[in-house]
Structure formats: C-alpha cells, structure tokens
Design a protein around this motif. Structure first.
Motif, short mmCIF file in Angstrom:
data_model
loop_
_atom_site.label_atom_id
_atom_site.label_comp_id
_atom_site.label_asym_id
_atom_site.label_seq_id
_atom_site.Cartn_x
_atom_site.Cartn_y
_atom_site.Cartn_z
N GLN A 6 0.43 -1.05 0.18
CA GLN A 6 -0.01 0.10 0.01
C GLN A 6 0.65 1.18 0.23
OE1 GLN A 6 -1.98 0.16 4.13
NE2 GLN A 6 -0.98 1.98 4.01
N ARG A 7 -0.18 1.81 -0.49
CA ARG A 7 0.50 3.29 -0.21
C ARG A 7 1.66 4.10 1.04
NH1 ARG A 7 -2.32 8.33 -1.27
NH2 ARG A 7 -2.05 9.31 0.97
N GLN A 8 2.18 4.42 0.91
CA GLN A 8 3.34 4.91 2.38
C GLN A 8 3.49 5.94 2.24
OE1 GLN A 8 5.56 2.44 4.05
NE2 GLN A 8 4.47 1.05 2.48
N GLU A 11 7.02 11.11 -1.61
CA GLU A 11 7.65 10.08 -2.10
C GLU A 11 8.95 9.58 -1.85
OE1 GLU A 11 5.16 13.57 -3.21
OE2 GLU A 11 5.44 11.22 -4.80
N LYS A 12 9.48 9.86 -1.15
CA LYS A 12 10.98 8.87 -0.62
C LYS A 12 10.26 7.93 -0.21
CE LYS A 12 14.59 12.96 -0.16
NZ LYS A 12 14.29 14.17 -0.60
N ALA A 13 9.65 7.86 1.14
CA ALA A 13 8.91 6.97 1.22
C ALA A 13 8.40 5.77 0.91
CB ALA A 13 7.68 7.45 2.55
N GLN A 14 8.07 6.13 -0.20
CA GLN A 14 7.60 5.22 -0.85
C GLN A 14 9.34 4.36 -1.67
OE1 GLN A 14 4.65 4.84 -1.22
NE2 GLN A 14 4.26 7.20 -0.90
N LEU A 15 10.11 5.20 -2.31
CA LEU A 15 11.41 4.46 -2.53
C LEU A 15 12.11 3.49 -1.28
CD1 LEU A 15 13.02 7.44 -4.78
CD2 LEU A 15 11.64 5.36 -5.30
N VAL A 67 11.85 11.42 -7.10
CA VAL A 67 11.26 10.43 -7.33
C VAL A 67 9.75 10.51 -7.51
CG1 VAL A 67 11.59 8.09 -8.29
CG2 VAL A 67 13.22 8.97 -8.04
N LEU A 68 8.85 10.95 -8.46
CA LEU A 68 7.39 10.58 -8.00
C LEU A 68 6.61 9.16 -8.49
CD1 LEU A 68 6.03 14.29 -9.48
CD2 LEU A 68 6.68 13.32 -7.20
#
Lengths: 315, 522
Positions: free
Chosen positions: A99-101, A105-109, B343-344
């Motif tokens: 799921q989305r963090q 955006e950095k949290a996703q990476l 990075v989007l």
C-alpha cells in the motif's frame, strides 16, 4: 455457390426489439443501480496507478515460491497492507502489492529498499512500479477527465452527424456502457488501473461504433419509408443490421478471447473488461440506444433535413 | 461501373509496396537493422517490452527560491560587514523577498547604491524605519525557476550519459517534471541514488571559535553553521562548525577522477584557472587552519592546510569504497543540481518479462488473426478470402506506419493491434451484408456489389470516426503504455478503412470481371 452463412440467415429477421423496451429498461436500470450500490458499498480495488504504492513482480530463481514465508517476512516490515498473489503456470511468479506509504515520495522508495532487503537473494525482480501520492492523484484526475470528455465528444459527434435525438440516444447508451463497466470493476474487485481506463474508452468507442451503424440505418429508413410508424421503422433498422452486429461481435470476440487466454498477466484485466464491454456495448446498442429514440420526436428532425436537402436541390 | 481508374490501382499498389518495404525491417534481426538507414528502421519497443526503467522526477522549485534568498542574505551579510554597518533582522521574508534593517540613519543613503547592486532584478526599497527589502517580482522568480529546471535537465543528462546507458531519453514534462527513460536498465537503484544527490560541493573554513558541542547547545556564531559529518562512525567529530562563506564552489571544478592514495580510494580534482587561483589564495591565507570539504551539507573531511595549494588541483579522501569514489567523481564531473530531485514515479520492467510479453502478444495476435481469417472464409467464402487479403495488408500497413512514424510499441499497443484485427473486418462485414441486402431487393450482381460498397461507405466512415474520437482522447490523457495503445488503435482504424474500402473493392471488382459469376457468392 452458396455459403454456410447464406443458408444460416436467408431472410431479414423480424424480432420485435422495440416491444421489449420496458423489460430492457428495467434490466438497464438494475445494472446501473447495482453499479452505484456496489461503488457505494465496496468501492473500487484501485491499483497503484491511482492509489499510489508499490507493485513488485518477482520470480524465484530456483524452485517454486514459498508464498507463506514470503508473506510472513513482508507482513512484518510494518509497511501497512502487503498482498501477495501467485500467478503463472510454474508457481515461481509472485505479485507483491504494498500500500501507499505515509509521507512523501521518498517513503515509497524506502519501502522498496526494505522489501528487497527483507526478501534477500533468490528472487529476480521482473517488474517494479512505484507511484507516489502526487502522481496517483493526477492520474486519477486525468482518467476521469478522459472518460467524461470521451462520452461528451462522442455524443457531440453523433449530434453533429445526425440529429439531436440521436446524439441524446448515443449519450445515454455510452453512459450506460461506461457505468456498467465501472460496475464490473467494482463488483468483481478486478484491479482498477490505467489499463482499465483504456478498456473503458475502447468499450465506449466500440459500442458507439455499433450504435452508429444502427442509427445510420434508422436515418436511411426515415427517408425511405415516410409513412412507416417509427416503432416498425426502428425494428426494421435493427433487424436489417442484425447479421452485421452478430458477425462483428463474433470477430471482436475471437480476438478478445485470444488476448484473454494468451495475452499474459499484464493484459488480463484489460481483456476481461473488453469481453464484458463487448456484451454490454452490443446490448446497449440494440436495447438502449435504439428504443430510446421512440421517445424523441424522430420525424420532425428527419422531415426538416429532407426540406433542407430539397432546397439545396433547387437551382 | 466496376471500372477502376488507373491511378486508383496505382495508388493501391504503391501503398501496398510502401507497407511491404517499411514493415520488412521488423522481421530482421538487430544486427541487420543496425546497418539499415535511419528511415528504414523497425518499430521501437516501449520499455514494457524491451525492458528498462522509467523515472518521473520533480524539481524542488521551492528549494530554488530558498537558495535565491539564502544567497542574497549571505551577500548582504558580507557587504554590511565590510561597510561596518549596524544592522538587524537579516533574513528571508515570505516566499519571495529578503529583508534587513539598517540601524543607523546615515547608512541608509550611504549604502543604497551598493546594496541595490547586489540584486538588480529585485524590487528594492528602504523604508522610513530603515527596513531594506528586496522583493523578487513574479516574472523574475519564474525565469530563475525555469533556468534551474533547464539546468537540472542538463545535469541529469550528463549524469545518465556518464553511466553509459544505451539510448537514454530525458525529456521535460509539464512545468517542473523530468521524464527519464532508460532502456535495458534492470536495476535503477544506482541511477536513482545518483539522481537523488544534488552533489553540491563547497569548501568552507572551519570555525574554531566554538566547539561543535557548544554550538550544538545553540551557540552557533552568526555567519557560521553546524554541519553533520558524512561518515558518523569512524572516530572523527560527528559535527563541524564551519563558516557559511563559500571559499571555492564545485562549479569551479573542471575534472574529477577516482584514484588511489596510500592504498585508499580517493577523488582527485582539478580547478579551472580562476578556481585554482581562489583556492591558492584561500590556502595561503589560512595556513595551519582546517578546510572543510562539504558535499550536500555534509562534511566529507576537514583536513589541516599544511601549505598553500597553488597547482589548482587536489584530493578528497574520506574512507570511500571504490564505488563511492567512482560515483562521487562522476557527480562532480557532471556538476551540481540547482535543486534536489524527487522520484515521483518509477516503472521498471526486466528484460525477461519484456521478452515474455512480446511472446504473449505475438501469440495472441497470431491466434486472433488466424481465427478471424478462418471465420471470414467460413462465412463469406471467396469474398471472405478477399477480406482476408485486406486484413493481412492492414496488418502490414499498420506495422509500416508505426515504423515510419517512429511510434513506440507497448504491450497495450499490441492489444490495440489485436483488437484492430477484430474491428477491421467490420468494414467488410458492413459492405458484404449490404451487398447481400441489395441483392435480395432484386438488384443484379454487379448492381448489388456497387450499391453495397457505396451505401456502406457512409456508415463505415461515421462508425470509425466516432471510435477515433475516443482514441484521440485516450492519446491526449493517457500516459506511457496507454498512449501506445491509442496510437495503434488510431492508425489501425485509418489503415483498415483504406484496406477494407479500396483494396477489397479492387479485388472484388477484378474477380467479378474475370469470373463473371452467375449467382452472388454470399
């Protein structure tokens, strides 16, 4: 030389489609109501394109994937909801959805790094998709805009080429197809992503294609049989084009099934939606787009057009 | 009536020939196509088919503005100190201005011209109470942001090029976005790490008037700042107090290379002539003091200046691994980003999955077309065969169009082709059904065929144009692979109209002329 098909349909059929309109409208109403009900209760299973988050497709490098331990490892990372799904024939392919963090955006990476570290070696990363919250929101807006504009543009085009009555009929039918396809995604829980938007627009395009063929014949018959009641005229038009409708559905059906069976995991959702859209689109052309015309004053428009043509013909 | 003008026959032949020639490269191996001229190349495959990485980056424009303000604040501080003016409240004001208060009335007029010169593009004012403001007008801000984005794209391009990836594509999108497409990249982690660093290198003097511990308790002298050390663990101070003033910046570097010194990987660099002179001056004036090497607000190392360094070159050592030294020198060569990138969106497909997708798409297309071909023959007999010739030619033309236009074929694009195959015969179905109807109404064979083609034309046009409307919107609002789908759908519809109407008509006319059938073969 007489082919199989000529023997199959030797005469123009005489089905009373327009007479079944009340029943059809009830069915249509149910489909629409079921869609809205399902959307209200279940909502959509948004893919990462719209919801944001991570999608990781891994293949084990040796032996079948041990999905249970994988689930335990990834579930313990504190990344929120993580779902794993096996697919493919070899049992080595696993689709991981995270799921989305919370956060930017950095949290996703960072989540991707965590997953890779936790799984360790032995996996081949065949596909990695990360969509941050900002882009997900934009893609959602673009998708809504595209579908909305497509429905309006199609109706406007039909209005421009025919008469307002036909434009209105096309608008209703296209809306029906779009809503019914949304319904499919909501009821089945099929992942709703960018490809789904493409499927919806293709269905709208295909269905209107079907509708226009029938409308074209209605227009022609309006000019040809000036005394015929509209009821019979509509029935005649749909019966005259029935063979074509049947054949075209059949050829498109063939190709969609080919896509569904052999197109692979990525196209699966698209193919399912297209198959459904094929049914819904054909149904709406015959049972929605056509019979609603009886409620619009068709003759006035056609007569006016004839008059216009009459004046043009004068020197 | 069934006569075809010569030019029409010629046109059909020419178009078919065009289709054949331009679709052939798609059947050849890469070794062969590499030697073909640029106008005769196969369809380029999307990243989802050939494997590769798609990155959507965003330039932090707020950072650009903050940097603008910070630079002006520093310039003001230096000037005011040099002029020995008394001032207070120096700092950024809002999101587009900088302020400082001059405490002595005499300074206001004395310093006006000099302060004004610091930022000629800003709106400059000195109020009654001595408050000096620099306000950036909207167009100036936008101009600088645009410049920063342009520079970011250039730096991204240099960094990606330095990595030697095959045919990377770097494009500006929207206002502050950069799309990076890297075919063949299986793991973009290293590239993401490289693009995630601004790589702003600066040299500062260490402020030894306070210890980092004292500064950590809030006693940072004005004009100095407390920075973390890049490597926390190796027995060196965790923090440094350094002067804010930049002695020499990384923009003065002309080269940086990874080398070894005492068996350790280090980065050796060379300054431009001006930078070398500045560096020489600094090291001469500050002999015996410590010089902090700062990268992205972290101190890499702070060696003591033992002697003036006048050669214009030096070394950065900081217990690097070989890879770190390589990456740092790459970043320094490519230059600093004017603002951080985020990075989007990332989409990476491995080459194996891409190959599998191509295989799946090819099987689905082949199966779809074979089944449709059989279906048409079963239904329409010999005329179905002619529709099939048109169908195959449609596929050839579509491939040629995609190749010539340099369109990118994606997996949804392949789905579009497969669907087109099913929809393309619709035009033929419409024509043949119309012929059958006209014949049933009592027309002769030739009359029916002619009426069938003519009357069906309007229907085909209207039906296809409405679908084109949907495809056009899909192209406008779709992204990446979906755009590819819209492209194949659109081109497929156009070429199918040509093949169904022109080619089938030509074939049917020729057949009737040669065979003179007694009954309608439908």
């Amino acid at each position: 030389m007489s082919s199989f098909y000529a023997r199959l349909i030797a005469r123009t059929p005489k089905f009373d489609f327009v007479g079944k309109r009340i029943f059809a409208f009830i069915v249509t109403g149910c489909i629409v109501a079921a869609t809205f009900g399902s959307i209200a209760i279940k909502g959509f299973n948004f893919g990462i394109d719209f919801a944001g988050g991570l999608l990781i497709e891994v293949q084990t490098t040796d032996g079948p994937a041990k999905i249970g331990p994988m689930r335990d490892i990834l579930g313990g990372l504190g990344l929120g909801e993580v779902s794993l799904q096996e697919f493919g024939a070899t049992g080595r392919d696993v689709m991981i959805r995270v799921q989305r963090q919370e956060g930017d955006e950095k949290a996703q990476l960072a989540a991707l790094t965590k997953v890779k570290e936790a799984l360790g070696a032995g996996y081949d990363y065949r596909r990695v998709e990360i969509v941050g919250p900002k882009v997900g929101e934009e893609l959602k807006q673009d998708g809504i805009l595209a579908v909305g504009l497509a429905v309006l543009a199609i109706a406007a085009y039909v209005w421009f080429r025919f008469e307002w009555q036909f434009g209105a009929g096309a608008l209703i039918a296209t809306f029906h197809d779009v809503i019914a396809t949304f319904g499919l995604f909501s009821v089945t829980g099929l992942e709703f992503n960018l490809t789904s938007v493409a499927a919806i627009l293709t269905i709208a395009g295909y269905s209107i294609n079907d509708t226009v063929v029938i409308y074209d014949r209605v227009r022609e018959n309006l000019r040809k049989y000036k005394a015929m009641p509209v009821y019979d005229l509509l029935n005649l038009a749909v019966n005259e084009t029935l063979a074509r409708t049947f054949l075209t559905v059949a050829t498109v059906f063939i190709t969609v099934v080919a896509l569904l069976v052999f197109g692979g995991e990525v196209l699966h959702g698209f193919s399912v939606a297209m198959l459904w859209g094929l049914i819904v689109g054909t149904y709406s052309s015959v049972f929605v787009a056509l019979p609603v015309l009886i409620y619009f004053n068709l003759r006035s428009g056609a007569d006016r057009e004839d008059e216009e043509q009459g004046t043009e013909a004068l020197p | 009536m069934l006569q075809f003008p010569k030019w029409k026959i010629m046109m059909v032949l020419m178009v078919s020939l065009f289709g054949l020639v331009w679709s052939v490269p798609n059947l050849l191996s890469r070794d062969v196509t590499d030697r073909l001229p640029t106008w005769l190349q196969p369809v380029s495959l999307g990243l989802d088919l050939q494997g590769g990485s798609y990155l959507l980056l965003e330039v932090d424009t707020a950072y650009v503005v903050r940097e603008m303000q910070a630079n002006l604040v520093e310039a003001l501080r230096v000037t005011l100190r040099k002029e020995k003016a008394k001032y207070s409240d120096l700092g950024a004001m809002g999101r587009d201005a900088v302020k400082v208060r001059l405490l002595e009335a005499a300074d206001r007029e004395r310093l006006r011209p000099e302060l004004r010169k610091l930022e000629p593009e800003a709106e400059f004012a000195i109020a009654e109470d001595g408050l000096v403001t620099f306000k950036y007008p909207e167009p100036v801000m936008n101009k600088r942001i645009r410049a920063a984005i342009g520079q970011s794209i250039e730096i991204v391009r240099r960094r990606v090029d330095e990595l030697g990836t095959r045919e990377p594509s770097i494009q500006h999108q929207g206002v502050d976005r950069i799309v990076v497409q890297l075919p063949g990249i299986k793991d973009p982690d290293r590239i993401k790490a490289l693009l995630g660093k601004t790589a702003k290198l600066t040299f500062h003097m260490v402020d030894d008037s306070v210890t980092p511990e004292e500064a950590g308790r809030g006693r940072v002298p004005p004009g100095s700042m407390l920075l973390n050390s890049a490597e926390q663990e190796r027995g060196l101070p965790a923090q440094y107090v350094v002067k804010k003033r930049v002695e020499v910046g990384g923009d003065q570097l002309v080269d940086a290379q990874p080398t070894f010194a005492n068996g350790q990987p280090v980065v050796s660099f060379r300054f431009s002539v001006a930078g070398g002179k500045k560096f020489g001056d600094t090291t001469r004036e500050n002999s015996g003091k410590f010089l902090a090497i700062v990268l992205d607000d972290k101190v890499i190392s702070a060696p003591r200046i033992n002697e003036p360094i006048t050669g214009g070159s030096g070394q950065i050592s900081g217990s690097f691994t070989v890879r770190q030294a390589q990456d740092l020198s790459l970043l320094l060569r490519a230059g600093a980003l004017p603002a951080p990138l985020q990075v989007l969106e990332e989409r990476t497909v491995g080459p194996d999955l891409g190959a599998d997708s191509i295989k799946a798409g090819a099987i689905a297309s082949l199966l779809g077309i074979v089944l449709v071909v059989i279906f048409m023959v079963v239904i329409y007999g010999v005329l179905g065969l002619m529709a099939n010739v048109a169908l195959v030619l449609n596929l050839v033309l579509l491939t040629a169009l995609l190749s010539v236009l340099g369109a990118t074929l994606t997996l949804p694009g392949i789905a579009g082709i497969v669907l087109t195959m099913g929809m393309a015969v619709d035009a033929n179905v419409l024509i043949y059904e119309r012929i059958r109807e006209e014949h049933r109404l009592g027309r002769g064979i030739i009359g029916s065929v002619q009426a069938g083609f003519e009357r069906a034309f309007g229907t085909i046009l209207d039906a296809n144009l409405t679908t084109l409307v949907a495809a056009a919107l899909l192209f406008q609002f779709g992204s990446g692979p979906i755009k590819g789908f819209a492209v194949t759908l659109t081109l497929g519809l156009i070429s199918s109209m040509f093949t169904a109407i022109m080619v089938t008509r030509l074939l049917v006319s020729l057949w009737i002329k040669w065979h003179r059938p007694k009954t309608l073969p439908l």
